[in-house]
Design an enzyme around this catalytic site. Structure first.
Site, PDB file in Angstrom:
ATOM      1  N   VAL A 120      49.377   2.678   4.484  1.00  0.00           N
ATOM      2  CA  VAL A 120      50.371   2.970   5.525  1.00  0.00           C
ATOM      3  C   VAL A 120      49.729   3.690   6.650  1.00  0.00           C
ATOM      4  CG1 VAL A 120      52.546   4.366   5.892  1.00  0.00           C
ATOM      5  CG2 VAL A 120      52.399   2.872   3.906  1.00  0.00           C
ATOM      6  N   ASP A 163      42.085  12.784   6.281  1.00  0.00           N
ATOM      7  CA  ASP A 163      42.315  12.425   5.023  1.00  0.00           C
ATOM      8  C   ASP A 163      41.555  13.322   4.040  1.00  0.00           C
ATOM      9  OD1 ASP A 163      43.497   9.674   3.354  1.00  0.00           O
ATOM     10  OD2 ASP A 163      42.079  10.664   2.189  1.00  0.00           O
ATOM     11  N   THR A 218      53.099   8.711  -2.851  1.00  0.00           N
ATOM     12  CA  THR A 218      54.428   9.129  -3.837  1.00  0.00           C
ATOM     13  C   THR A 218      54.512   8.397  -5.245  1.00  0.00           C
ATOM     14  OG1 THR A 218      55.755   7.645  -2.496  1.00  0.00           O
ATOM     15  CG2 THR A 218      55.884  10.208  -1.958  1.00  0.00           C
ATOM     16  N   THR A 232      57.547   7.316   0.737  1.00  0.00           N
ATOM     17  CA  THR A 232      58.976   6.813   0.196  1.00  0.00           C
ATOM     18  C   THR A 232      59.422   7.940  -0.780  1.00  0.00           C
ATOM     19  OG1 THR A 232      58.192   4.600   0.368  1.00  0.00           O
ATOM     20  CG2 THR A 232      60.196   5.143  -1.199  1.00  0.00           C
ATOM     21  N   CYS A 274      55.017   0.269  -4.940  1.00  0.00           N
ATOM     22  CA  CYS A 274      56.303   0.597  -4.143  1.00  0.00           C
ATOM     23  C   CYS A 274      57.639   0.097  -5.149  1.00  0.00           C
ATOM     24  CB  CYS A 274      56.179  -0.154  -3.023  1.00  0.00           C
ATOM     25  SG  CYS A 274      55.199   0.527  -1.626  1.00  0.00           S
ATOM     26  N   ARG A 332      46.127  -0.751  -8.326  1.00  0.00           N
ATOM     27  CA  ARG A 332      46.787   0.403  -8.819  1.00  0.00           C
ATOM     28  C   ARG A 332      48.281  -0.245  -9.561  1.00  0.00           C
ATOM     29  NH1 ARG A 332      46.380   4.555  -4.117  1.00  0.00           N
ATOM     30  NH2 ARG A 332      46.495   2.442  -2.949  1.00  0.00           N
TER      31      ARG A 332
HETATM   32  N1  LIG Z   1      51.466   0.456   0.653  1.00  0.00           N
HETATM   33  C1  LIG Z   1      52.775   0.173   0.974  1.00  0.00           C
HETATM   34  O1  LIG Z   1      53.085  -1.345   1.063  1.00  0.00           O
HETATM   35  C2  LIG Z   1      53.762   0.867   1.341  1.00  0.00           C
HETATM   36  C3  LIG Z   1      54.939   0.322   2.069  1.00  0.00           C
HETATM   37  C4  LIG Z   1      55.852   1.236   2.371  1.00  0.00           C
HETATM   38  C5  LIG Z   1      55.984   2.525   2.067  1.00  0.00           C
HETATM   39  N2  LIG Z   1      54.796   3.091   1.272  1.00  0.00           N
HETATM   40  C6  LIG Z   1      54.844   4.418   0.814  1.00  0.00           C
HETATM   41  O2  LIG Z   1      53.705   5.381   1.854  1.00  0.00           O
HETATM   42  C7  LIG Z   1      53.213   6.252   1.107  1.00  0.00           C
HETATM   43  C8  LIG Z   1      51.724   5.981   1.338  1.00  0.00           C
HETATM   44  O3  LIG Z   1      51.282   4.833   0.540  1.00  0.00           O
HETATM   45  P1  LIG Z   1      49.983   4.182   0.896  1.00  0.00           P
HETATM   46  O4  LIG Z   1      50.074   2.909   0.188  1.00  0.00           O
HETATM   47  O5  LIG Z   1      49.699   4.190   2.382  1.00  0.00           O
HETATM   48  O6  LIG Z   1      49.194   5.121  -0.152  1.00  0.00           O
HETATM   49  P2  LIG Z   1      47.484   5.000  -0.329  1.00  0.00           P
HETATM   50  O7  LIG Z   1      47.053   5.586  -1.513  1.00  0.00           O
HETATM   51  O8  LIG Z   1      46.750   3.574   0.035  1.00  0.00           O
HETATM   52  O9  LIG Z   1      46.867   6.297   0.667  1.00  0.00           O
HETATM   53  C9  LIG Z   1      47.317   7.308   0.819  1.00  0.00           C
HETATM   54  C10 LIG Z   1      46.049   8.223   1.382  1.00  0.00           C
HETATM   55  O10 LIG Z   1      46.352   9.756   1.381  1.00  0.00           O
HETATM   56  C11 LIG Z   1      45.443  10.231   1.112  1.00  0.00           C
HETATM   57  N3  LIG Z   1      45.879  11.790   0.428  1.00  0.00           N
HETATM   58  C12 LIG Z   1      46.249  11.933  -0.597  1.00  0.00           C
HETATM   59  N4  LIG Z   1      46.833  13.365  -0.922  1.00  0.00           N
HETATM   60  C13 LIG Z   1      46.277  13.951   0.375  1.00  0.00           C
HETATM   61  C14 LIG Z   1      46.668  15.035   0.924  1.00  0.00           C
HETATM   62  N5  LIG Z   1      47.021  15.909   0.112  1.00  0.00           N
HETATM   63  N6  LIG Z   1      46.196  15.233   2.260  1.00  0.00           N
HETATM   64  C15 LIG Z   1      45.742  14.330   2.845  1.00  0.00           C
HETATM   65  N7  LIG Z   1      45.569  13.089   2.644  1.00  0.00           N
HETATM   66  C16 LIG Z   1      45.870  12.750   1.165  1.00  0.00           C
HETATM   67  C17 LIG Z   1      44.409   9.687  -0.146  1.00  0.00           C
HETATM   68  O11 LIG Z   1      43.183   9.940  -0.075  1.00  0.00           O
HETATM   69  C18 LIG Z   1      45.099   8.131   0.661  1.00  0.00           C
HETATM   70  O12 LIG Z   1      43.793   7.885   1.567  1.00  0.00           O
HETATM   71  C19 LIG Z   1      53.842   6.122  -0.119  1.00  0.00           C
HETATM   72  O13 LIG Z   1      54.916   7.162  -0.345  1.00  0.00           O
HETATM   73  C20 LIG Z   1      54.323   4.796  -0.249  1.00  0.00           C
HETATM   74  O14 LIG Z   1      55.217   4.537  -1.450  1.00  0.00           O
HETATM   75  C21 LIG Z   1      53.666   2.407   1.094  1.00  0.00           C
END
Ligand SMILES: NC(=O)c1ccc[n+]([C@@H]2O[C@H](COP(=O)([O-])OP(=O)(O)OC[C@H]3O[C@@H](n4cnc5c(N)ncnc54)[C@H](O)[C@@H]3O)[C@@H](O)[C@H]2O)c1
Length: 416
Positions: free
Chosen positions: A13, A31, A79, A114, A252, A313
């Site tokens: 995201v 990050d 999340t 989310t 998700c 994952r």
């Molecule tokens: N992947 C999707 O398609 C998607 C779509 C819509 C919403 N979301 C939501 O968006 C959010 C993020 O999802 P994602 O897929 O990007 O996750 P991801 O795991 O791909 O990326 C998350 C990033 O956050 C970093 N991180 C973790 N803890 C941290 C902290 N304390 N400080 C700074 N960085 C930190 C991790 O190192 C990682 O690089 C989630 O809530 C997910 O449900 C994801």
């Protein structure tokens, strides 16, 4: 005041969002994963979501001080859920602590992760207040803007998706709408809770629709008819909603419903339909594995949570593989797209086939789990040459291959 944006969490995201925003604003990316920051600095994107990363001017850092240089902070951290299927807010709280400690007066913090309705204001905001020592409402404000991107989807990219925005007051909402409005179309929600709830129900609805199709697949499996044929026939009616059965994985659709059911339970309502749908979806791995009973050597092609993404994952492939092993099968897997960087646990228990061409193992069962486009290069006849002769089983979860051709080649062909 010119906007300086810092995106916190550069995953599926955060990274594409930071890239798009960098076309209009000064953008930094923070990050906690230093390896990721080093990769990004060198133009490498493990998610595969961004083409030609080097074209974007983003100041990447694993040093939280970079957050203090921004006045618009976007949090996009994971999340997940705990083993007992409750929201695991640890990344969100830790990110809020880091942001809080580096928050400067006059900033807006927008959450994108989310969550359930209430999480931003009731769980994250108190952490920001405590860690920053700033006064909420006067020194800083908050917003929520959920992300709707779909990994691996090059059509529905952020710039083409309507983005819901919300803010803790009218002025903040206008600012949040202006920032996101510079890169895409926005819908202004009346409150942060409404925006949070809207996002989570999108995934609840999708999960339940798939659950219904899965239940139908379980019924039609007993009846002995093809679910796909039934859905195709039913979909000729103008108001039939066409969904497909499937093994819901990823972080998700399979996960987010538990955020809402948790909030429901906390609020005194015991959800029924949503949890029933989750149960049905989670039972599907057993159904698929059950079709391989008696098969001794099974190859799983594609193990990521869905096709054309490197992320494994929460993939249900691992559940099917575990069931296959329990049934006594030797389980092999092959996936040219899978990225070990996501540190998915469990795959080390099964034998990895690096190159199908060079493999001499003979299988009596093949599971096409996540049908990456690259598998178009693997002809059914080639797969058959890796199989034992006595009617090998091919379980093609998403109907990637042609049934008639598979049967002509001597496979027993099954799909969901
Ligand atoms: N992947 C999707 O398609 C998607 C779509 C819509 C919403 N979301 C939501 O968006 C959010 C993020 O999802 P994602 O897929 O990007 O996750 P991801 O795991 O791909 O990326 C998350 C990033 O956050 C970093 N991180 C973790 N803890 C941290 C902290 N304390 N400080 C700074 N960085 C930190 C991790 O190192 C990682 O690089 C989630 O809530 C997910 O449900 C994801």
């Amino acid at each position: 005041m010119p906007q300086k944006i810092c995106v916190v969490g550069l995953g599926y995201v955060g990274l594409p969002l930071a890239c798009l925003l960098s076309k209009k604003f000064e953008v930094a990316g923070f990050d906690i994963n230093t390896n990721k920051i080093n990769d990004l600095k060198q133009g490498r994107d493990e998610t595969g979501e961004v083409d030609n990363l080097v074209q974007y001017q983003i100041n990447y850092s694993a040093d939280p001080k970079i957050i203090s240089e921004a006045n618009f902070i976007i949090v996009a951290v994971p999340t997940p859920i705990t083993d007992d299927k409750r929201p695991d807010l640890a990344p969100l709280i830790s990110a809020s602590q880091i942001v809080g400690r580096n928050l400067t007066s006059g900033s807006i913090v927008v959450y994108e992760s989310t969550v359930y309705p209430g999480c931003t204001e009731e769980d994250c905001l108190p952490v920001l207040i405590k860690e920053s020592g700033l006064k909420f409402g006067t020194d800083f404000t908050i917003g929520y803007s959920p992300e709707r991107v779909n990994p691996g989807d090059r059509v529905h990219t952020i710039d083409k998706i309507v983005k819901i925005v919300s803010g803790s007051d009218d002025e903040t909402l206008a600012k949040v709408a202006a920032i996101y409005g510079a890169i895409t179309t926005v819908h202004q929600a009346p409150s942060i809770k409404v925006a949070e709830a809207a996002k989570v129900i999108e995934n609840v609805q999708r999960s339940l629709n798939i659950a219904l199709m899965n239940e139908l697949a379980l019924i039609f499996d007993q009846v002995g008819i093809s679910t796909k044929d039934v859905i195709e026939a039913a979909a000729t009616k103008w108001n039939f909603q066409k969904f497909s059965p499937g093994l819901v994985g990823g972080h998700c659709i399979g996960i987010d419903p538990y955020y809402l059911t948790y909030k429901a339970q906390q609020s005194g309502y015991e959800p029924k339909v949503i949890l029933a749908g989750q149960d049905v979806n989670e039972s599907m791995a057993k159904l698929v594995a059950g079709k391989f009973v008696g098969r001794k050597t099974v190859l799983v092609l594609g193990v990521t949570f869905k096709e054309n993404v490197p992320d494994a994952r929460n993939t249900k492939a691992i559940n099917v593989m575990a069931e296959l092993k329990k049934q006594g099968a030797e389980v092999y897997w092959h996936d040219p797209i899978y990225s070990a960087k996501h540190q998915t646990q469990g795959f080390e228990k099964y034998k990895y086939v690096d190159s199908l061409e060079n493999s001499t193992v003979k299988y009596d069962g093949i599971l096409i789990f996540s049908p990456h486009s690259i598998f178009k290069n693997y002809l059914l006849s080639q797969l058959q040459s890796h199989c034992l002769t006595n009617q090998p089983l091919i379980f093609d979860v998403k109907g990637f291959y042609n049934r008639a051709e598979a049967e002509r080649l001597g496979f027993k062909y099954l799909t969901l």
